[in-house]
Design an enzyme around this catalytic site. Structure first.
Site, mmCIF file in Angstrom:
data_model
loop_
_atom_site.group_PDB
_atom_site.id
_atom_site.type_symbol
_atom_site.label_atom_id
_atom_site.label_comp_id
_atom_site.label_asym_id
_atom_site.label_seq_id
_atom_site.Cartn_x
_atom_site.Cartn_y
_atom_site.Cartn_z
ATOM 1 C CE1 TYR A 76 123.760 58.167 84.420
ATOM 2 C CE2 TYR A 76 121.642 59.229 84.070
ATOM 3 C CZ TYR A 76 123.011 59.212 83.911
ATOM 4 O OH TYR A 76 123.637 60.235 83.245
ATOM 5 C CE LYS B 254 123.820 63.843 82.817
ATOM 6 N NZ LYS B 254 124.693 64.886 82.229
#
Length: 255
Positions: free
Chosen positions: A154, A161
């Site tokens: 990720y 995020k």
């Protein structure tokens, strides 16, 4: 119409296919009495085609959340369809390929800056663009992926995020005096267009389906969409700066 969102006027971003969380939000919102306006970026004809699959026709406005001119013009574009907004859904995220799939140490700043602009700063930008249309009782809801951990593959999207989650708390602090809430929904992994762009995404799929206490359906966007609707409704009038996990409980147990 009656329903959880009866009379509400919503702006929903991020509808790309009918497999997106944003599409499910728009669909359920209409079914629960809301008027929905969509935004699209780039392939507007695609968004317009997908919009026709909703229970009711929904207008589509072009919006690049990194374009200051389009953000400034958003209120006038929205007013062509509704006279104000009660809620805004931020379902926007993008990172260049260098920022995903194990490239954390090598991704250049230019690519990282793009990821942060589109995926993090745009939450504030969208909220401020919509603010002239909103009144006390309104809500901004965004979508995140649990940023309390460093997930495999990720990489910089995880950093983006984490920034989004912090930005939501600051937005809650600054918009609270205006009576506007800011909350996020942390959904588990779903097979969306965004997920398909992440090399090695199958690692998330295996982990969630095997370990989430409630189990996890990789193709069911409705639970996350329902959470968004609840936060947009009047049933959470004193909740802001919150992150609601809709992940089968995975976040609560050891990996």
């Amino acid at each position: 119409m009656s329903g959880l969102l009866a009379g509400k006027r919503l702006l929903v971003t991020g509808v790309i296919t009918d497999a997106s969380i944003a599409f499910s939000v728009a669909k359920l919102a209409q079914e629960n009495g809301a008027q929905v306006v969509l935004t699209g970026y780039g392939r507007l004809s695609l968004v317009e085609r997908i919009a026709k699959r909703l229970p009711q026709p929904a207008p589509v406005i072009e919006l690049d959340v990194t374009n200051a001119e389009q953000l400034a013009g958003l209120p006038d574009k929205v007013r062509e369809h509704v006279d104000g907004l009660d809620g805004v859904v931020h379902s926007i995220g993008f990172a260049p390929q260098s920022c995903l799939g194990g490239g954390f140490l090598d991704a250049p700043w230019e690519d990282v800056a793009t990821a942060l602009h589109v995926s993090t700063y745009s939450y504030k930008s969208l909220a401020m663009a919509a603010l002239p249309l909103m009144s006390p009782g309104g809500a901004v809801v965004g979508l995140t992926f649990d940023a309390t951990k460093a997930w495999p593959v990720y990489d910089w999207m995880g950093v983006a995020k984490a920034g989004l989650e912090s930005a939501s708390r600051y937005l809650a602090a600054h918009l609270g005096p205006k009576g506007i809430r800011s909350n996020l929904v942390a959904a588990g992994p779903l097979r969306t267009i965004a997920a398909k762009s992440i090399p090695g995404f199958e690692q998330f799929e295996t982990a969630w389906t095997e370990r989430a206490p409630l189990g996890w359906n990789l193709t069911d966007q409705e639970p996350a969409a329902r959470a968004c609707l609840a936060l947009l409704s009047d049933w959470f009038p004193a909740t802001t700066g919150e992150i609601v996990h809709v992940d089968g409980g995975y976040h609560a147990v050891g990996a």
